[in-house]
Write a protein that holds these residues in place. Structure first.
Motif, short mmCIF file in Angstrom:
data_model
loop_
_atom_site.label_atom_id
_atom_site.label_comp_id
_atom_site.label_asym_id
_atom_site.label_seq_id
_atom_site.Cartn_x
_atom_site.Cartn_y
_atom_site.Cartn_z
N CYS A 88 0.88 -1.13 -0.18
CA CYS A 88 -0.17 -0.08 -0.02
C CYS A 88 0.83 1.14 -0.11
CB CYS A 88 -0.78 -0.08 1.18
SG CYS A 88 -2.00 1.40 1.26
N GLN A 89 0.40 2.08 -0.88
CA GLN A 89 1.16 3.49 -0.91
C GLN A 89 0.29 4.74 -0.83
OE1 GLN A 89 2.94 1.95 -4.29
NE2 GLN A 89 2.11 3.56 -5.57
N VAL A 90 0.51 5.72 -0.06
CA VAL A 90 -0.12 6.76 0.13
C VAL A 90 0.47 8.14 -0.37
CG1 VAL A 90 -1.62 8.26 1.77
CG2 VAL A 90 -1.52 5.89 2.03
N TYR A 91 -0.25 8.94 -1.21
CA TYR A 91 0.30 10.04 -1.68
C TYR A 91 -0.60 11.25 -1.29
CZ TYR A 91 3.91 7.67 -4.37
OH TYR A 91 5.05 6.87 -4.92
N SER A 92 0.08 12.27 -0.71
CA SER A 92 -0.62 13.46 -0.42
C SER A 92 -0.20 14.62 -1.32
CB SER A 92 -0.63 14.00 1.05
OG SER A 92 -1.36 12.77 1.90
N PHE A 93 -1.06 15.05 -2.10
CA PHE A 93 -0.70 15.91 -3.27
C PHE A 93 -0.87 17.57 -2.70
CE2 PHE A 93 -1.37 12.21 -5.81
CZ PHE A 93 -0.03 12.21 -6.51
N LYS A 94 0.29 18.30 -2.65
CA LYS A 94 0.25 19.59 -2.27
C LYS A 94 0.43 20.56 -3.62
CE LYS A 94 0.49 18.22 1.76
NZ LYS A 94 -0.73 18.34 2.73
N GLN A 95 0.75 21.91 -3.60
CA GLN A 95 0.67 22.53 -4.64
C GLN A 95 1.89 22.04 -5.55
OE1 GLN A 95 1.29 26.60 -3.24
NE2 GLN A 95 -0.53 26.92 -2.40
N PRO A 96 1.67 22.24 -6.87
CA PRO A 96 2.62 21.71 -7.69
C PRO A 96 4.05 22.51 -7.50
CG PRO A 96 0.57 22.07 -8.87
CD PRO A 96 0.46 22.66 -7.58
N THR A 97 5.20 21.89 -7.70
CA THR A 97 6.74 22.34 -7.62
C THR A 97 6.88 23.08 -9.06
OG1 THR A 97 7.59 20.40 -8.48
CG2 THR A 97 7.25 20.66 -5.87
N HIS A 103 6.08 20.14 -16.77
CA HIS A 103 5.51 19.02 -17.51
C HIS A 103 3.96 19.09 -17.59
CE1 HIS A 103 9.29 17.65 -15.76
NE2 HIS A 103 9.24 16.54 -16.74
N ASP A 104 3.29 18.45 -18.16
CA ASP A 104 1.94 18.27 -18.22
C ASP A 104 1.20 18.19 -16.76
OD1 ASP A 104 0.57 15.38 -18.35
OD2 ASP A 104 2.33 15.40 -19.11
N PHE A 105 -0.02 18.37 -16.71
CA PHE A 105 -0.71 18.45 -15.45
C PHE A 105 -1.00 16.92 -14.81
CE2 PHE A 105 -4.37 17.67 -17.95
CZ PHE A 105 -5.31 17.01 -17.21
N LEU A 106 -0.70 15.82 -15.49
CA LEU A 106 -1.08 14.64 -15.30
C LEU A 106 0.42 14.00 -14.86
CD1 LEU A 106 -3.39 13.16 -17.80
CD2 LEU A 106 -3.87 13.64 -15.23
N PHE A 139 -3.89 30.18 -11.75
CA PHE A 139 -3.16 29.30 -11.58
C PHE A 139 -2.88 28.48 -12.81
CE2 PHE A 139 -4.77 28.25 -6.80
CZ PHE A 139 -4.43 29.75 -6.48
N ILE A 140 -3.56 28.50 -13.88
CA ILE A 140 -3.30 27.68 -15.01
C ILE A 140 -2.02 28.38 -15.50
CG2 ILE A 140 -4.05 27.46 -17.24
CD1 ILE A 140 -5.35 25.43 -15.26
N LEU A 141 -1.98 29.61 -15.65
CA LEU A 141 -0.84 30.31 -16.08
C LEU A 141 0.36 30.03 -15.66
CD1 LEU A 141 -2.49 34.14 -15.93
CD2 LEU A 141 -2.76 32.24 -17.79
N LYS A 142 0.48 29.17 -14.60
CA LYS A 142 1.92 28.71 -13.91
C LYS A 142 2.35 27.57 -14.81
CE LYS A 142 1.28 30.35 -9.49
NZ LYS A 142 1.26 29.86 -7.93
N GLU A 143 1.48 27.19 -15.62
CA GLU A 143 1.23 25.66 -16.58
C GLU A 143 2.32 25.89 -17.77
OE1 GLU A 143 -1.68 22.87 -16.86
OE2 GLU A 143 -2.76 23.87 -14.72
#
Length: 292
Positions: A88-97, A103-106, A139-143
């Motif tokens: 089992c593995q748990v990931y907690s996603f915070k704000q993108p680095t 990279h693309d959002f996925l 926030f999209i502009l940061k991509e």
């Protein structure tokens, strides 16, 4: 089990409305026996997980999305206790680095997918890219997406493409052995207020509170619209959403555990059957050990 699944699983996306789901619904269950029921479900889940791990052919991805204070962390802690950490593995996603934004959002979510035989738990997920960004399109502009240099460039076509990207991503995973279940912990605005006040008043919970949480609370309706649209656009037969009531934590945990256990059961994991040669070797090994 089927009662809870049928009650909260989103199958009719055409007429889906969040307002049709009560945040304090308990599906007729009582709190008095909830701990015993939860323990039984966890035991069943642990057994199925062992079979999933041994079979090593499929994986399960569990996604948790919710407003702040809906109880994602505690739900994960209470419903996944007893599972073998090795599987089992748990990931907690915070704000993108800054690397994520290159990279693309996925990209960062693809890297966190569970391997075959494992259960992956995502505390927040790729859906933040059609939730918080829908409420805060700046926030999209940061991509640094080609052709998007200002908020006005982000139109309906952009969101349609993003929902399509998510559907394609999840379809690809399901076709390659990863079963996905998605939980939206449906909290009322009133209950969120109560939980925020507890965080402010209890020194041991102060660390959970951020001033920005109250600011986001003023955008409640915008977030509900974003969730409703995301669920409507991306709940599919193979990768469904479940809208789970979150006002009563004890029932939230029972509902989640029920759905996870049933999903694992439907995956039909089985311990692998060894080839005849290896069975013969085991028999010989047993004979040698017994003759010592």
């Amino acid at each position: 089990m089927k009662e809870i699944i049928n009650r909260f699983k989103i199958t009719n996306t055409k007429n889906f409305k969040l307002k049709d789901f009560d945040t304090d619904d308990t599906a007729g269950y009582e709190k008095d026996n909830s701990e015993e029921l939860l323990a039984e479900l966890i035991e069943k889940t642990a057994k199925l997980q062992n079979e999933l791990y041994a079979a090593n052919s499929k994986s399960l991805l569990i996604i948790f999305q919710a407003m702040d204070a809906a109880g994602k962390d505690s739900a994960i802690a209470h419903t996944m206790t007893g599972l073998n950490p090795q599987g089992c593995q748990v990931y907690s996603f915070k704000q993108p680095t800054s690397e994520d934004y290159e990279h693309d959002f996925l990209w960062r979510h693809y890297k966190a997918l569970p391997e075959r035989g494992r259960i992956g738990i995502h505390n927040r997920s790729h859906y933040e890219n059609v939730l918080v960004t829908k409420v805060h399109p700046e926030f999209i502009l940061k991509e640094h997406i080609p052709g998007i240099t200002k908020v006005k460039d982000i139109g309906q076509k952009f969101w349609d493409q993003r929902y399509q990207s998510i559907r394609d991503f999840e379809k690809h995973q399901s076709e390659n052995g990863t079963v996905i279940i998605k939980f939206f912990l449906h909290l009322s605005k009133e209950e969120q207020k109560k939980r925020f006040l507890k965080r402010v008043e209890d020194p041991e919970k102060n660390w959970k509170f951020a001033s920005g949480d109250v600011k986001e609370r003023t955008l409640w309706d915008d977030y509900m619209n974003a969730y409703e649209t995301a669920i409507k656009e991306t709940s599919t037969y193979d990768n469904p959403w479940y809208v789970v009531p979150a006002d009563k934590k004890w029932f939230t945990r029972v509902a989640i555990s029920t759905i996870v256990a049933q999903t694992l059961k439907d995956m039909k994991p089985q311990f692998p059957v060894l080839p005849m040669e290896e069975m013969d070797q085991l028999a010989e090994t047993k004979r040698i050990l017994e003759e010592e």
